[in-house]
Design an enzyme around this catalytic site. Structure first.
Site, short mmCIF file in Angstrom:
data_model
loop_
_atom_site.label_atom_id
_atom_site.label_comp_id
_atom_site.label_asym_id
_atom_site.label_seq_id
_atom_site.Cartn_x
_atom_site.Cartn_y
_atom_site.Cartn_z
CG ASP A 25 -2.09 0.96 1.10
OD1 ASP A 25 -2.36 1.41 -0.03
OD2 ASP A 25 -2.71 1.27 2.12
CG HIS A 42 -0.70 2.16 -9.29
ND1 HIS A 42 -0.83 1.78 -7.97
CD2 HIS A 42 -1.83 2.87 -9.58
CE1 HIS A 42 -1.98 2.24 -7.48
NE2 HIS A 42 -2.59 2.92 -8.44
CG LEU A 136 10.05 -16.96 -3.58
CD1 LEU A 136 11.01 -15.96 -2.92
CD2 LEU A 136 9.13 -16.19 -4.51
C1 IPE Z 1 -5.42 -2.91 -0.24
O1 IPE Z 1 -5.06 -1.58 -0.45
C2 IPE Z 1 -5.38 -3.66 -1.51
C3 IPE Z 1 -4.08 -3.74 -2.18
C4 IPE Z 1 -2.93 -3.34 -1.74
C5 IPE Z 1 -4.13 -4.38 -3.46
P1 IPE Z 1 -6.14 -0.40 -0.48
O2 IPE Z 1 -5.35 0.85 -0.51
O3 IPE Z 1 -7.11 -0.62 -1.56
O4 IPE Z 1 -6.86 -0.61 0.93
P2 IPE Z 1 -7.94 0.27 1.69
O5 IPE Z 1 -9.19 0.24 0.87
O6 IPE Z 1 -7.39 1.64 1.84
O7 IPE Z 1 -8.10 -0.41 3.02
C1 IPE Z 2 -1.70 0.20 -3.34
O1 IPE Z 2 -1.46 1.55 -3.37
C2 IPE Z 2 -1.92 -0.38 -4.72
C3 IPE Z 2 -3.28 -0.85 -4.98
C4 IPE Z 2 -4.27 -0.86 -4.13
C5 IPE Z 2 -3.51 -1.36 -6.30
P1 IPE Z 2 -2.65 2.60 -3.32
O2 IPE Z 2 -3.04 2.94 -4.72
O3 IPE Z 2 -3.76 2.12 -2.46
O4 IPE Z 2 -1.93 3.83 -2.66
P2 IPE Z 2 -2.54 4.90 -1.66
O5 IPE Z 2 -3.13 4.13 -0.51
O6 IPE Z 2 -3.58 5.66 -2.42
O7 IPE Z 2 -1.37 5.75 -1.27
MG MG Z 3 -4.16 2.36 -0.47
#
Ligand code: IPE
Ligand code: IPE
Ligand code: MG
Length: 253
Positions: A25, A42, A136
């Site tokens: 995240d 991303h 792995l």
């Molecule tokens: C969780 O991240 C899913 C992934 C990392 C793929 P999100 O950023 O979507 O989670 P929430 O919704 O903030 O909890």
């Molecule tokens: C995690 O990073 C990647 C996915 C959920 C695909 P986020 O896109 O949720 O990043 P933040 O939480 O907005 O910083």
């Molecule tokens: Mg996020």
């Protein structure tokens, strides 16, 4: 064969986690801090996957499970969703040969029926190509949700009985046998980057006795040193599995 659940059997004590599960995240915030579009975060995040897999391999970790796209992430703006899917296609096209060469088995868990036909084909080809690799196992959770996993496991379990007539009480083993990760040990260490302290519908069943580690480091910045800090934290934990501390300090326990 399904492995017994950690609520039923105590796994052997290990200094190095065998299985690390990660919620990657913070990509969006990484980009925002640099006044870049979210997709740039991303992109850097997908590079961090490569760094992480190499670091895990060097440290002898056998199982890595990464949350790439949740069943709830469809709620994001359509252009972000479609860019994430293209990044995933790109990663499969570009990285699979290299992963195969270094002995990585690639698996994808989640409801893939919602993915495009071409993405589904790429996933199947990558899984076929790498299925014999033992160094792995890299499992990517795509369109994955812990509740989806439990539901599909229960339904698959019922389907496995003749005429769907169960005729006895279901056991943990029955459910586990049909869970997405039913054939590998449950995660020893869970890492969530990006500062949030929640599970976000990741591996609900499998995290029952996993050690949880939360860090404010954003996923694109998570490197080998950051992994070492998570492992150091893990190594200070006493995994009691319901026992007392005194019981755990008995050699061979
Ligand atoms: C969780 O991240 C899913 C992934 C990392 C793929 P999100 O950023 O979507 O989670 P929430 O919704 O903030 O909890
Ligand atoms: C995690 O990073 C990647 C996915 C959920 C695909 P986020 O896109 O949720 O990043 P933040 O939480 O907005 O910083
Ligand atoms: Mg996020």
């Amino acid at each position: 064969m399904a492995r017994l659940s950690s609520t039923q059997q105590i796994p052997p004590r290990r200094d190095m986690p065998r299985h690390v599960a990660v919620i990657m995240d913070g990509n969006g915030r990484w980009a925002r801090q640099r006044f870049l579009p979210r997709i740039a975060g991303h992109q850097r995040g997908s590079e961090a996957v490569r760094v992480f897999v190499e670091a895990a391999m060097q440290r002898g970790i056998a199982q890595v499970t990464l949350f790439a796209f949740s069943s709830e992430n469809w709620r994001r703006p359509a252009d972000e969703v479609s860019l994430l899917m293209s990044l995933f296609v790109h990663m499969l096209e570009k990285e699979v040969d290299r992963l195969h060469e270094v002995g990585v088995q690639l698996r994808v868990i989640g409801d893939r029926t919602a993915l495009s036909a071409s993405l589904q084909e790429l996933i199947e080809a990558a899984e076929q190509k790498t299925r014999g690799n033992l160094r792995l196992t890299l499992t990517l959770a795509v369109n994955y949700g812990g509740r989806w996993d439990l539901l599909q496991a229960v339904n698959a379990c019922i389907d496995s009985f003749p005429d769907r007539r169960i005729g006895r009480e279901l056991t943990e083993g029955d459910i586990m046998a049909h869970l997405s990760l039913g054939d590998i040990p449950e995660p020893d260490l869970f890492i969530r980057t990006g500062g949030e302290q929640r599970i976000s519908n990741f591996l609900l069943w499998q995290l029952a006795y996993t050690e949880l580690y939360f860090t404010a480091t954003l996923w694109p910045d998570f490197d080998g040193e950051a992994l070492d800090r998570a492992i150091e934290s893990y190594q200070t934990r006493e995994r009691r599995f319901g026992r007392t501390s005194e019981q755990c300090s008995v050699p061979g326990s």
